[in-house]
Design a protein around this motif. Structure first.
Motif, PDB file in Angstrom:
ATOM      1  N   SER A   1       0.838  -1.208   0.000  1.00 15.42           N
ATOM      2  CA  SER A   1       0.000   0.000   0.000  1.00 15.42           C
ATOM      3  C   SER A   1       0.870   1.254   0.000  1.00 15.42           C
TER       4      SER A   1
ATOM      5  N   ASP B   1      -5.782  -1.539  -4.653  1.00 14.38           N
ATOM      6  CA  ASP B   1      -5.170  -2.032  -3.425  1.00 14.38           C
ATOM      7  C   ASP B   1      -6.054  -3.113  -2.794  1.00 14.38           C
ATOM      8  N   GLU B   2      -5.776  -4.357  -3.123  1.00 16.35           N
ATOM      9  CA  GLU B   2      -6.551  -5.507  -2.643  1.00 16.35           C
ATOM     10  C   GLU B   2      -8.049  -5.269  -2.763  1.00 16.35           C
TER      11      GLU B   2
HETATM   12 MG    MG Z   1      -1.999  -2.836   2.219  1.00 19.94          MG
END
Ligand code: MG
Ligand code: ADP
Length: 252
Positions: free
Chosen positions: A46, A155-156
């Motif tokens: 991240s 991000d995921e």
């Molecule tokens: Mg992360």
């Protein structure tokens, strides 16, 4: 493959509390590619996206864009859809255009068009609470794509969804990418997801994060069920798992 979109060189980041999240990340992102950052929780994935998006400044190294960035060139999708609960879906998706000063009628049309393209054409006037988790994530994708970004950072985005919804959204994301030709940098801790989606994978080791290995995923697009269930996919997943395992050990 075309040229580079951006290059990360010796990228390092130490947070004010002294945590060194990244230590010398070198990575090139090619224009138009689908790249995954794969690594364990806490390895700095991240942090890399935030540095690329310009939301933070690195403590060392550089993020170099080959062509200068314009407004709206970066779209960002987070694990949580982060929709405004009091606003209708179309108003949520229109927000980046409102912020960019696009006239209301044009912004409405583009937001509606974006929602139709993610399959939410019947839910323009719905509120977020009326949508399933997968539909909310589609709306978040539509919002990130509404400015037609050159780079989409994810991000995921599907980590909180059930597996069936997640597989469907993998296919939908690849379809958008195939159609709209943005560059995608996708963060995940799933080997299977990274192999299914990507043309290339950067494997990261535990904190402080750096890129331990880069691998091309030699599978044709478009990807579909025969790809997902094929021997080649299984073999690449195994190889990526081994690289990840090695990366985990190297830093220990
Ligand atoms: Mg992360
Ligand atoms: P990942 O996304 O791979 O899980 P992050 O980039 O979120 O990793 O975090 C990398 C490391 O930096 C972790 O050890 C995390 O605890 C730490 N970290 C993240 N954000 C902050 C912050 N704002 N302040 C201090 N440490 C942070």
């Amino acid at each position: 493959m075309s040229g580079d979109l951006l290059r990360l060189s010796g990228l390092s980041l130490t947070y004010p509390n002294g945590t060194t999240a990244l230590d010398g990340v070198d990575l090139r992102v090619a224009e138009g590619e689908f790249l995954s950052l794969l690594g364990p929780s806490g390895c700095g994935k991240s942090s890399i996206l935030r540095l690329v998006a310009g939301l933070m400044t690195p403590t060392g190294g550089t993020v170099d864009w080959v062509r200068p960035l314009a407004r709206g060139d970066i779209g960002f999708v987070f694990q949580e859809p982060t929709l405004m609960p009091w606003a209708r879906i179309i108003d949520n998706v229109r927000l980046p255009l409102d912020l960019a000063g696009v006239a209301r009628a044009e912004a409405d049309e583009r937001a509606a068009d974006g929602l139709r393209r993610v399959g939410l054409g019947d839910f323009l006037r719905a509120f977020p609470r009326e949508l399933s988790g997968g539909m909310k994530m589609r709306a978040a994708l539509a919002r990130a794509l509404v400015t037609r970004p050159r780079l989409l950072l994810l991000d995921e985005p599907f980590a909180a969804l059930d597996e069936i919804t997640r597989l469907k959204l993998n296919d939908d994301l690849l379809a958008f990418w195939g159609r709209e030709r943005f560059t995608a940098v996708f963060v995940t801790h799933s080997v299977f997801e990274s192999v299914y989606l990507s043309g290339r994978i950067a494997v990261m080791g535990p904190r402080p994060g750096r890129v331990a290995a880069q691998m091309d995923v030699d599978l044709p697009y478009p990807r579909d069920l025969p790809v997902r269930t094929g021997a080649a996919y299984g073999a690449i997943c195994r190889e990526v798992s081994e690289r990840l395992h090695l990366a985990m050990g190297e830093a220990a």
